[in-house]
Scaffold this motif. Structure first.
Motif, short mmCIF file in Angstrom:
data_model
loop_
_atom_site.label_atom_id
_atom_site.label_comp_id
_atom_site.label_asym_id
_atom_site.label_seq_id
_atom_site.Cartn_x
_atom_site.Cartn_y
_atom_site.Cartn_z
N ARG A 159 -51.36 28.72 -53.40
CA ARG A 159 -50.12 29.39 -53.01
C ARG A 159 -49.30 29.74 -54.23
O ARG A 159 -49.25 28.99 -55.21
N ARG A 164 -44.92 28.61 -51.71
CA ARG A 164 -44.59 27.18 -51.64
C ARG A 164 -43.13 26.98 -51.24
O ARG A 164 -42.81 26.07 -50.47
N ALA A 165 -42.23 27.82 -51.76
CA ALA A 165 -40.81 27.72 -51.40
C ALA A 165 -40.60 28.02 -49.92
O ALA A 165 -39.80 27.36 -49.25
N VAL A 167 -42.78 27.53 -47.49
CA VAL A 167 -43.27 26.38 -46.73
C VAL A 167 -42.26 25.25 -46.76
O VAL A 167 -41.99 24.60 -45.74
N GLU A 168 -41.66 25.01 -47.92
CA GLU A 168 -40.67 23.94 -48.04
C GLU A 168 -39.44 24.21 -47.17
O GLU A 168 -38.91 23.31 -46.53
N ARG A 169 -39.00 25.48 -47.13
CA ARG A 169 -37.86 25.82 -46.27
C ARG A 169 -38.19 25.61 -44.80
O ARG A 169 -37.36 25.12 -44.03
N VAL A 171 -40.35 23.45 -43.57
CA VAL A 171 -40.42 22.01 -43.30
C VAL A 171 -39.02 21.43 -43.20
O VAL A 171 -38.71 20.62 -42.30
N ASN A 172 -38.13 21.84 -44.09
CA ASN A 172 -36.75 21.33 -44.04
C ASN A 172 -36.05 21.76 -42.76
O ASN A 172 -35.28 20.99 -42.17
N LYS A 175 -37.21 19.54 -40.00
CA LYS A 175 -36.59 18.22 -40.08
C LYS A 175 -35.17 18.24 -39.51
O LYS A 175 -34.74 17.31 -38.85
#
Length: 247
Positions: A159, A164-165, A167-169, A171-172, A175
């Motif tokens: 990626r 990657r950014a 995907v991280e957003r 996931v957050n 949550k």
């Protein structure tokens, strides 16, 4: 059985870049995806398709005819199309057709005193063998590069930083949508802990059978727990009753 090549055949001369890549691949140097550029893979495909089969009498006779023009004791090549040419073909049967080129003929003519004369079959084989090994090496290296490129196509791509950014957003955000468990639910999830009274009772039970060394630390430890228990009782509201430990 491999096909016998009877038409003139010129090996593909690899670029310097491919030679360096082939040397690294044949030594087992790991290759990254970016090392296998489309240009390198395309050249590898061209080299890998070269035939390693031997040549036939027609091609060998044509090569010998060219050689006869630069040596002093050449036989009648036209008359060699029979048994003598057949013997040379048999002795050189494991050499790829790409060795029968003008380059190899001129190399014999330029090999010093021996290049003045017609070569014996054994001398001819020894002369052509290094050229054959070069062709085989190039073909094997090219086929290995092609295989690595095909394997790289099926491998999952790494990626990018932007991916990657993202995907991280995601996931957050997931949550943030999760409900926070209430305090009583958290309490239910925690394992039951023995009360202070139960701990004192258990240590007193151990004290009954403990030896001198164990009693030396158990007695003050129990006394400290009883002091904590007494302090807690003094802080409890009126109307709360509890039996004394040990009664």
């Amino acid at each position: 059985m491999s096909a016998i090549i009877t038409k003139p055949f010129a090996p593909i001369e690899p670029s310097r870049d491919f030679v360096a890549l082939g040397e690294a691949v044949m030594r087992g140097v790991p290759m990254l995806r970016r090392d296998l550029t489309p240009e390198r893979v395309a050249e590898a495909h061209r080299i890998a398709t070269q035939a390693l089969e031997p040549a036939g009498p027609v091609l060998v006779t044509a090569w010998l005819n060219s050689l006869s023009e630069v040596v002093v004791n050449a036989p009648d090549v036209a008359g060699m199309a029979g048994e003598k040419c057949k013997i040379i073909c048999e002795i050189c049967s494991d050499l790829p057709a790409g060795v029968w080129t003008r380059e190899t003929m001129m190399a014999w003519a330029r090999s010093g005193d021996r290049g003045k004369f017609w070569p014996a079959p054994a001398e001819l084989y020894a002369h052509l063998l290094p050229f054959a090994e070069k062709i085989r090496w190039q073909v094997h290296a090219a086929r290995k590069v092609v295989k690595m490129a095909e394997a790289a196509k099926g491998a999952p791509k790494r990626r990018t930083a932007e991916e990657r950014a993202a995907v991280e957003r995601a996931v957050n955000a997931w949550k943030d949508r999760q409900p926070v468990p209430p305090k009583d639910a958290v309490k239910r999830m925690q394992p039951d802990q023995p009360s202070l009274r139960q701990r004192i009772a258990e240590y007193r039970r151990q004290l009954e059978t403990a030896g001198p060394e164990a009693r030396a630390w158990l007695e003050p430890f129990i006394a400290n727990l009883e002091a904590q228990h007494a302090a807690i009782r003094r802080k409890q509201p009126r109307g709360f009753t509890e039996s004394v430990v040990g009664e």
